[in-house]
Design an enzyme around this catalytic site. Sequence first.
Site, PDB file in Angstrom:
ATOM      1  N   GLY A 120      -1.863  -9.464  -1.370  1.00 26.72           N
ATOM      2  CA  GLY A 120      -2.203 -10.240  -2.555  1.00 26.72           C
ATOM      3  C   GLY A 120      -0.962 -10.396  -3.436  1.00 26.72           C
ATOM      4  O   GLY A 120      -0.181  -9.464  -3.598  1.00 26.72           O
ATOM      5  N   ARG A 166      -8.177  -4.661  12.382  1.00 30.77           N
ATOM      6  CA  ARG A 166      -6.833  -4.859  12.921  1.00 30.77           C
ATOM      7  C   ARG A 166      -6.266  -3.624  13.631  1.00 30.77           C
ATOM      8  O   ARG A 166      -5.302  -3.714  14.373  1.00 30.77           O
ATOM      9  CB  ARG A 166      -5.887  -5.308  11.787  1.00 30.77           C
TER      10      ARG A 166
HETATM   11  C1  UD1 Z   1      -6.113  -5.552  -0.204  1.00 36.29           C
HETATM   12  C2  UD1 Z   1      -6.035  -6.444  -1.449  1.00 36.29           C
HETATM   13  C3  UD1 Z   1      -4.653  -7.083  -1.511  1.00 36.29           C
HETATM   14  C4  UD1 Z   1      -3.598  -5.992  -1.539  1.00 36.29           C
HETATM   15  C5  UD1 Z   1      -3.766  -5.045  -0.348  1.00 36.29           C
HETATM   16  C6  UD1 Z   1      -2.842  -3.852  -0.510  1.00 36.29           C
HETATM   17  C7  UD1 Z   1      -8.311  -7.239  -1.781  1.00 36.29           C
HETATM   18  C8  UD1 Z   1      -9.216  -8.439  -1.707  1.00 36.29           C
HETATM   19  N1  UD1 Z   1      -7.045  -7.456  -1.366  1.00 36.29           N
HETATM   20  O1  UD1 Z   1      -5.950  -6.393   0.924  1.00 36.29           O
HETATM   21  O2  UD1 Z   1      -4.543  -7.880  -2.677  1.00 36.29           O
HETATM   22  O3  UD1 Z   1      -2.322  -6.575  -1.533  1.00 36.29           O
HETATM   23  O4  UD1 Z   1      -5.112  -4.553  -0.286  1.00 36.29           O
HETATM   24  O5  UD1 Z   1      -2.811  -3.088   0.636  1.00 36.29           O
HETATM   25  O6  UD1 Z   1      -8.736  -6.206  -2.218  1.00 36.29           O
HETATM   26  N2  UD1 Z   1     -13.024  -2.012   1.645  1.00 36.29           N
HETATM   27  C9  UD1 Z   1     -14.276  -1.505   1.422  1.00 36.29           C
HETATM   28  N3  UD1 Z   1     -15.356  -2.333   1.533  1.00 36.29           N
HETATM   29  C10 UD1 Z   1     -15.234  -3.634   1.836  1.00 36.29           C
HETATM   30  C11 UD1 Z   1     -13.936  -4.155   2.065  1.00 36.29           C
HETATM   31  C12 UD1 Z   1     -12.847  -3.317   1.949  1.00 36.29           C
HETATM   32  O7  UD1 Z   1     -14.455  -0.322   1.136  1.00 36.29           O
HETATM   33  O8  UD1 Z   1     -16.267  -4.320   1.887  1.00 36.29           O
HETATM   34  C13 UD1 Z   1     -11.864  -1.118   1.522  1.00 36.29           C
HETATM   35  C14 UD1 Z   1     -11.096  -0.977   2.811  1.00 36.29           C
HETATM   36  O9  UD1 Z   1     -11.592   0.127   3.554  1.00 36.29           O
HETATM   37  C15 UD1 Z   1      -9.669  -0.764   2.328  1.00 36.29           C
HETATM   38  C16 UD1 Z   1      -9.638  -1.461   0.986  1.00 36.29           C
HETATM   39  O10 UD1 Z   1     -10.981  -1.695   0.606  1.00 36.29           O
HETATM   40  O11 UD1 Z   1      -9.381   0.589   2.125  1.00 36.29           O
HETATM   41  C17 UD1 Z   1      -8.899  -2.792   1.072  1.00 36.29           C
HETATM   42  O12 UD1 Z   1      -9.468  -3.603   2.077  1.00 36.29           O
HETATM   43  P1  UD1 Z   1      -8.557  -4.303   3.166  1.00 36.29           P
HETATM   44  O13 UD1 Z   1      -9.436  -5.127   4.039  1.00 36.29           O
HETATM   45  O14 UD1 Z   1      -7.655  -3.344   3.807  1.00 36.29           O
HETATM   46  O15 UD1 Z   1      -7.746  -5.295   2.209  1.00 36.29           O
HETATM   47  P2  UD1 Z   1      -6.327  -5.940   2.423  1.00 36.29           P
HETATM   48  O16 UD1 Z   1      -6.488  -7.167   3.217  1.00 36.29           O
HETATM   49  O17 UD1 Z   1      -5.367  -4.928   2.921  1.00 36.29           O
HETATM   50 CA    CA Z   2      -5.428  -2.904   3.598  1.00 41.31          CA
END
Ligand code: UD1
Ligand code: CA
Length: 503
Positions: free
Chosen positions: A147, A20
């Site tokens: 979430g 995004r």
């Molecule tokens: C996530 C939470 C959501 C919360 C929000 C707060 C999950 C499923 N959802 O959503 O409940 O309200 O954060 O900001 O966790 N990442 C990895 N590897 C992956 C996927 C993600 O390291 O395979 C890391 C991303 O770099 C990021 C974090 O995990 O720092 C969260 O991922 P992101 O895609 O930003 O989740 P949100 O949709 O923001």
């Molecule tokens: Ca996030």
Amino acid sequence: MSPQQVVAAVVVLAAGQGTRMRSATPKVLHELGGRSMLGHVLAATAPLEAGVTLVVVGSGREAVEAHLAAVAPDARPVLQAEQRGSGHAAQVALDAVPDLEGPVLVVNGDSPLLTPATLGALVAAHSAAGSVFTVLTAEVGDPTGLGRIVRGADGAPRAIVEEKDATDEQRAIREVNAGVYVASAATLRRVLAGLSTDNAQGEQYLTDALAPLVEGGAPVAAVRAEDPVDVLGCNDQRELAARRRTLNDRVLDALMVAGVTVVDPATTWVDVTAAVLPGARLLPGVQLHGTTTVAAGAVVGPDTTLTDCTVGEGATVLRSHCSQAEVGPRATVGPFSYLRPGTRLAAGAKVGAFVETKNAVVGEGSKVPHLSYVGDATIGRGSNIGAATVFVNYDGVTKSHTTIGDAVRVGSDTMLVAPVTVGDGAYTAAGSVITQDVPPGAMGVARARQRNVAGWVGRRRPGTAAAQAAAAATGAAAEGTAGSRPDTDGPDRPAEPAASHEQ
Ligand code: UD1
Ligand code: CA
């Protein structure tokens, strides 16, 4: 884990692509307030003094690892080769430390406003409740995209539901998951191993760890952050700008509370790493970056950018751009000065309008008031560098040094061709090209001698305003040639004193 350590490990999730943001830069490397997003998260977790800090990397791995090596060499990168979700990322991290036991703090890498106080309170609540899994939450006005925390009739947390998987009823919930969790390593390993990908995004959600623990009767907790702003994440450029503004507001608030005057907070930007002492004044349009420090009584601005600079007590820096420069007490800079790395202005020194300096030491009370370039130079005390002087430091291959003594008067428009030394109390004549040392007390003159071609205007520009003015001044006929003399050099006369342009 040593007795003082409240968490055995910190795990920062930073492997996600950050689609995004629509940027070639990995999301967690975007900067605000003088640090990367990841840097802010690491700064917030540092006071926990965890035994180990693991950073899960994946998208833009090389850049993130290089950044970590530079800003947090103790943190250990762990590769999540495929981004299969936040739950999978946490699992990969724990797999890298198979013997680790005790509470682990897991935190999203895109939460740059987290504070040590908020994290400390979460960890304290986790251990006070005897919980195996504690999630940080916040009540927000607009929960879109986040979430939701589903609580039972008794108020106890039951599940975290992602927006894409939520029912209409759950979407109305305004308590959201902050993306910060404390959990026992053993519990987390077990529950993460059982996560499915049966959800709207086909990912292993870390958030899905909560519900099975509740169902199994394990003690879990959901702790609201005192300030909901702390937990705001950062998923796109608009959010990045908003978080940057919030962070800056916090920095300026703290400065103003401490006694710094900030004339226009809306146009003043101060990195979290910069320091401004009480009694300093920041005028509109100031940006203080990096390790910049501004002492009491100093005035910076308007419209000034300082990066890694030191501004001494009572100094002024007006409408200028400076990096890695030291401005001594009561020194004055600007308007329109460009101070480059290695510039050191001693107490009371002056660098004025349209002056560029680099690797230049300007001694106490010395002045470079106008239109000059000072590179690779040492200037003593009480000297004056006339307008439009150039320290000619580069021969196309190597840089050379110029040394100016104390109480020197360098005439306007002098070229000082380095390496060269002008001794104490010496002068240079205006317009000189100085290629040889000038001994103390001498005047260096190095310019062509002037000759006046008498009557030239009357002969060659007859009828012009200049010719008429000349005629009126000399009493000669405006168009005539009478009284003209052949073009010759004027009589010899001693070189005049240097006309240094001094204030
Ligand atoms: C996530 C939470 C959501 C919360 C929000 C707060 C999950 C499923 N959802 O959503 O409940 O309200 O954060 O900001 O966790 N990442 C990895 N590897 C992956 C996927 C993600 O390291 O395979 C890391 C991303 O770099 C990021 C974090 O995990 O720092 C969260 O991922 P992101 O895609 O930003 O989740 P949100 O949709 O923001
Ligand atoms: Ca996030």
